[in-house]
Design a protein around this motif. Structure first.
Motif, mmCIF file in Angstrom:
data_model
loop_
_atom_site.group_PDB
_atom_site.id
_atom_site.type_symbol
_atom_site.label_atom_id
_atom_site.label_comp_id
_atom_site.label_asym_id
_atom_site.label_seq_id
_atom_site.Cartn_x
_atom_site.Cartn_y
_atom_site.Cartn_z
ATOM 1 N N SER A 106 7.686 3.695 7.092
ATOM 2 C CA SER A 106 8.952 3.990 6.429
ATOM 3 C C SER A 106 9.579 5.270 6.964
ATOM 4 C CB SER A 106 8.739 4.100 4.913
ATOM 5 O OG SER A 106 8.252 2.886 4.378
ATOM 6 N N ASP A 138 3.251 -6.990 7.298
ATOM 7 C CA ASP A 138 1.798 -6.923 7.406
ATOM 8 C C ASP A 138 1.278 -8.328 7.114
ATOM 9 O OD1 ASP A 138 -0.852 -6.194 7.442
ATOM 10 O OD2 ASP A 138 -0.818 -5.244 5.467
ATOM 11 N N ASN A 189 4.323 -4.073 -1.359
ATOM 12 C CA ASN A 189 2.891 -4.269 -1.123
ATOM 13 C C ASN A 189 2.381 -5.609 -1.635
ATOM 14 O OD1 ASN A 189 3.050 -3.776 -3.834
ATOM 15 N ND2 ASN A 189 1.987 -1.812 -3.768
ATOM 16 N N GLU A 211 3.874 -3.872 3.511
ATOM 17 C CA GLU A 211 2.608 -3.269 3.924
ATOM 18 C C GLU A 211 1.857 -2.817 2.681
ATOM 19 O OE1 GLU A 211 -0.535 -2.073 5.367
ATOM 20 O OE2 GLU A 211 0.841 -2.518 7.020
ATOM 21 N N PRO A 271 8.912 0.311 0.717
ATOM 22 C CA PRO A 271 8.018 -0.753 1.160
ATOM 23 C C PRO A 271 7.496 -1.599 -0.004
ATOM 24 C CG PRO A 271 6.861 1.333 1.198
ATOM 25 C CD PRO A 271 8.285 1.653 0.853
ATOM 26 N N ALA A 297 2.179 2.286 5.169
ATOM 27 C CA ALA A 297 3.523 2.024 4.648
ATOM 28 C C ALA A 297 4.378 3.278 4.696
ATOM 29 C CB ALA A 297 3.433 1.497 3.219
#
Length: 315
Positions: free
Chosen positions: A217, A252, A232, A207, A230, A213
């Motif tokens: 989490s 995502d 990205n 995410e 997480p 995020a």
């Protein structure tokens, strides 16, 4: 942001949430004026301190070279500056008539020639400082969110003379606007650092929006799962997957200029189930992801856990 605020500060929810929305809006205004490309750091700082009025000149020092930061960095950094300013006004150097705040940033090169960004917020002259008894959303924003979104190492020191906050990271790690593509950001689980062993299953979280995020989490951790990430970016997610593996993943669909298609392909190859999250319709997803369970944003905690459990075959 609303969920985190009401969870940690329910008694003052309307006031605090309203302030946080206005702070986020101030960052958005600068982004709109810059056509959503970059924001001068000095202007971002001043936008988050504007409510102090004339105290800008007499009690707050802002010092650093002209740099422009990326759109994604401006949102995370703007929120951190808002939380620091709010804390200073309530408990720190700006809560009395004599305290001062010095905000500085710099760009320097290390021995390898890599450009490094450093920034500090140093308070003095305020009342004695003590570390808060509980860790709220604001504390998470000024260190954890910056680590998650930008890979910045954050130091928060509740020194008796005043709060000291410092961050540092490579300038090219998605922070400073540049024509050079940013390197993958090492956010979340550190490379070479095994997640704490617990009985729960491992869920890879991918995410690129820091607030979401963080919320995903926290929800998964509270439900007993081990969060991997997480991540990205595609590169970061694939690196975590190769190093730690997972039992399932939350992807995502859109990660800035890229999609999670490559991550989905690797999970399918490994035989690992995944849940897709997106603000777009299923028809707009990459073909390989269209048969996966889809959670439309915003996602409630109950829906998230139910879908992960269903994904793992627990229901």
């Amino acid at each position: 942001m609303a969920k985190q605020t009401v969870k940690t500060q329910p008694e003052d929810f309307l006031e605090i949430f309203g302030q946080r929305v206005r702070a986020l809006s101030a960052s958005q205004d600068l982004l709109v004026m810059g056509e959503w490309k970059a924001v001068p750091l000095g202007e971002l700082i001043r936008s988050q301190l504007a409510h102090f009025g004339d105290e800008h000149d007499s009690r707050i020092t802002i010092d650093g070279p002209m740099v422009k930061i990326t759109a994604s960095a401006s949102q995370s950094l703007g929120m951190a500056l808002h939380e620091l300013a709010t804390n200073a006004a309530k408990f720190g150097a700006l809560s009395n008539a004599s305290g001062r705040v010095v905000i500085k940033w710099s760009l320097q090169s290390d021995v390898t020639g890599q450009e490094l960004f450093a920034m500090s917020w140093i308070e003095s002259g305020g009342p004695p400082v003590a570390k808060p008894a509980r860790r709220g959303f604001g504390s998470t924003v000024i260190d954890g969110m910056l680590k998650m979104s930008l890979g910045c190492d954050a130091l928060v020191d509740f020194a008796s003379t005043g709060l000291v906050w410092r961050i540092g990271c490579p300038a090219a790690a998605g922070l400073i606007e540049s024509d050079i593509p940013p390197a993958p950001r090492m956010n979340g689980t550190a490379a070479g650092q095994e997640p704490a062993p617990v009985s729960g299953r491992r869920i890879l979280v991918v995410e690129d929006e820091p607030l979401i995020a963080m919320d995903f989490s926290q929800t998964l951790s509270e439900a007993g799962y081990v969060v991997i990430g997480p991540a990205n970016s595609v590169a970061r997610a694939l690196a975590l997957l190769a190093q730690f593996g997972c039992d399932a993943a939350m992807l995502d669909v859109n990660l800035g200029a890229e999609t999670s298609e490559a991550i989905a392909r690797e999970l399918i190859r490994l035989g690992k189930p995944f849940v897709a999250t997106s603000g777009y319709s299923r028809e707009q997803m990459p073909g390989i992801m269209q048969t996966a369970p889809l959670l439309g944003k915003p996602v409630s905690s109950e829906m998230l856990i139910a879908e992960v459990e269903r994904c793992l075959g627990k229901l």
